[in-house]
Design an enzyme around this catalytic site. Structure first.
Site, mmCIF file in Angstrom:
data_model
loop_
_atom_site.group_PDB
_atom_site.id
_atom_site.type_symbol
_atom_site.label_atom_id
_atom_site.label_comp_id
_atom_site.label_asym_id
_atom_site.label_seq_id
_atom_site.Cartn_x
_atom_site.Cartn_y
_atom_site.Cartn_z
ATOM 1 N N GLN A 10 0.835 -1.198 0.000
ATOM 2 C CA GLN A 10 0.000 0.000 0.000
ATOM 3 C C GLN A 10 0.871 1.249 0.000
ATOM 4 O O GLN A 10 1.926 1.285 0.622
ATOM 5 C CB GLN A 10 -0.894 0.015 1.238
ATOM 6 C CG GLN A 10 -2.135 -0.824 1.091
ATOM 7 C CD GLN A 10 -3.031 -0.750 2.312
ATOM 8 O OE1 GLN A 10 -3.086 -1.691 3.082
ATOM 9 N NE2 GLN A 10 -3.728 0.352 2.474
ATOM 10 N N SER A 91 5.218 -5.662 2.851
ATOM 11 C CA SER A 91 3.885 -5.674 3.462
ATOM 12 C C SER A 91 2.913 -6.483 2.594
ATOM 13 O O SER A 91 3.139 -7.663 2.338
ATOM 14 C CB SER A 91 3.407 -4.240 3.688
ATOM 15 O OG SER A 91 2.195 -4.189 4.404
ATOM 16 N N LEU A 92 1.852 -5.846 2.094
ATOM 17 C CA LEU A 92 0.900 -6.550 1.226
ATOM 18 C C LEU A 92 1.601 -7.249 0.063
ATOM 19 O O LEU A 92 1.155 -8.296 -0.420
ATOM 20 C CB LEU A 92 -0.121 -5.545 0.667
ATOM 21 C CG LEU A 92 -0.997 -6.136 -0.436
ATOM 22 C CD1 LEU A 92 -2.133 -6.921 0.162
ATOM 23 C CD2 LEU A 92 -1.468 -5.097 -1.398
ATOM 24 N N ARG A 116 -8.428 -9.260 4.566
ATOM 25 C CA ARG A 116 -7.342 -8.696 5.388
ATOM 26 C C ARG A 116 -7.526 -7.193 5.549
ATOM 27 O O ARG A 116 -7.395 -6.652 6.657
ATOM 28 C CB ARG A 116 -5.996 -9.017 4.733
ATOM 29 C CG ARG A 116 -4.758 -8.490 5.466
ATOM 30 C CD ARG A 116 -3.516 -8.917 4.691
ATOM 31 N NE ARG A 116 -2.251 -8.541 5.316
ATOM 32 C CZ ARG A 116 -1.580 -7.439 5.065
ATOM 33 N NH1 ARG A 116 -2.064 -6.553 4.184
ATOM 34 N NH2 ARG A 116 -0.424 -7.190 5.658
ATOM 35 N N HIS A 200 0.913 -2.966 10.845
ATOM 36 C CA HIS A 200 2.096 -3.649 11.368
ATOM 37 C C HIS A 200 2.414 -3.299 12.815
ATOM 38 O O HIS A 200 3.457 -3.697 13.319
ATOM 39 C CB HIS A 200 3.313 -3.418 10.459
ATOM 40 C CG HIS A 200 3.103 -3.936 9.072
ATOM 41 N ND1 HIS A 200 3.032 -5.280 8.781
ATOM 42 C CD2 HIS A 200 2.881 -3.286 7.896
ATOM 43 C CE1 HIS A 200 2.803 -5.442 7.492
ATOM 44 N NE2 HIS A 200 2.702 -4.247 6.942
ATOM 45 N N GLN A 249 3.008 -11.353 10.211
ATOM 46 C CA GLN A 249 3.330 -10.160 9.415
ATOM 47 C C GLN A 249 2.401 -8.988 9.705
ATOM 48 O O GLN A 249 2.817 -7.839 9.724
ATOM 49 C CB GLN A 249 3.254 -10.537 7.930
ATOM 50 C CG GLN A 249 3.695 -9.458 6.985
ATOM 51 C CD GLN A 249 2.696 -9.249 5.863
ATOM 52 O OE1 GLN A 249 1.491 -9.259 6.079
ATOM 53 N NE2 GLN A 249 3.205 -9.019 4.680
#
Length: 317
Positions: A10, A91-92, A116, A200, A249
């Site tokens: 993102q 991340s994603l 998610r 996170h 994560q």
């Protein structure tokens, strides 16, 4: 030459993303149409025309970014691009990497990351979470600033993006205090980001546990290509381990500096960012400063052709 592909998360989305590639290569729109059928809304339309508020809403951003990365990967392969020796994602982007490595089906992953995003959005009431970027301070100084600013709330370092670039996240008021303290400590820049989800951070633990249940419902296969997680800068290939890593994560920092360093230590000489924009390419260049390393992004037709020529003209490890 040893090649790694990395996939953005993102923050790399924008209205008009993939427009030039989509106009030139049918595989882009074919992939987006496949994704749209899985999700029940028009990905290509959302990418092309927005509105930006929808595109930037977490539950839409995540499927959009995953679809964009997969479409770009399919284009790379269609054009004769080589398989990388290693894959990772920010991340994603880890989910995108796992789709492209053959561990999770495309349609399955799209619905998983939509869920998610919804779990993340609902984990913290709107307006109570925030993130901020801190530039120009050592990691340890940022961590100390967060500890001093918490005052019973949560504010933590969550993205170790490159040397002297750390993103923090937590309760909005604690993030504001940390930004002020970071400036007092001599940060070159310390600015809040236009997001409401403290990604996170430990505030995501509840969402992570809910994601664990979702991951148990889907098939995860052994990756066809080697995959490094940015949770721990380590390789993961066992399916249950991959599931556990994707749960961890969500409420753990993205250790991008360590991950790129691990790719370099594994012998990677060329890093290619696969997806919209070139955010990771800028970070990669700040982390990997070897004069002979190459960091590229597949963001338009010119950069795609340049990357193909670079790979096809170089001997492979």
């Amino acid at each position: 030459m040893s090649l790694a592909f990395v996939f953005p998360g993102q923050g790399s989305q924008s209205v008009g993303m993939l427009g030039e590639l989509a106009a030139a290569y049918p595989v882009i729109n074919e992939t987006l149409a496949e994704g749209s059928a899985a999700l029940g809304y028009d990905l290509a339309q959302l990418m092309a025309a927005g509105p930006a508020e929808t595109l930037n809403t977490t539950e839409y951003t995540q499927p959009v970014m995953l679809a964009a990365g997969v479409a770009t990967w399919r284009l790379w392969k269609q054009q004769g691009g080589a398989d990388p020796q290693l894959m990772s994602g920010h991340s994603l982007g880890e989910f995108t990497a796992l789709v492209c490595a053959g561990a999770i089906d495309f349609a399955t992953a799209l619905n998983l990351v939509r869920t998610r995003g919804q779990l993340m959005q609902s984990a913290v009431p709107a307006g109570t979470g925030n993130m901020a970027a801190i530039l120009g301070l050592e990691d340890a100084t940022v961590e100390a600033v967060c500890a001093a600013a918490a005052q019973g709330e949560v504010v933590e370092a969550v993205n170790y993006n490159s040397p002297a670039q750390v993103v923090i996240a937590g309760h909005a008021s604690a993030v504001e205090r940390a930004v002020a303290l970071a400036k007092q400590q001599g940060a070159k820049r310390a600015l809040t980001l236009p997001v409401s989800v403290p990604s996170h951070s430990s505030l995501m633990r509840g969402a992570a546990e809910q994601l664990r249940a979702e991951l148990q419902k889907i098939e995860v296969r052994t990756p066809r290509l080697r995959y490094l997680s940015a949770v721990d800068a380590a390789e993961h290939s066992v399916t249950d381990d991959i599931r556990a890593t994707l749960v961890k994560q969500l409420a753990s920092p993205v250790r991008w500096t360590s991950t790129v360093s691990a790719l370099v230590n594994a012998g990677v000489t060329t890093l290619i960012e696969c997806g919209p924009g070139k955010v990771l390419t800028g970070l990669n260049r700040r982390i990997d400063k070897r004069p002979d390393s190459v960091c590229l992004a597949l963001e338009n037709t010119t950069s795609l052709q340049a990357a193909l020529q670079h790979i096809q003209g170089a001997p492979h490890a």
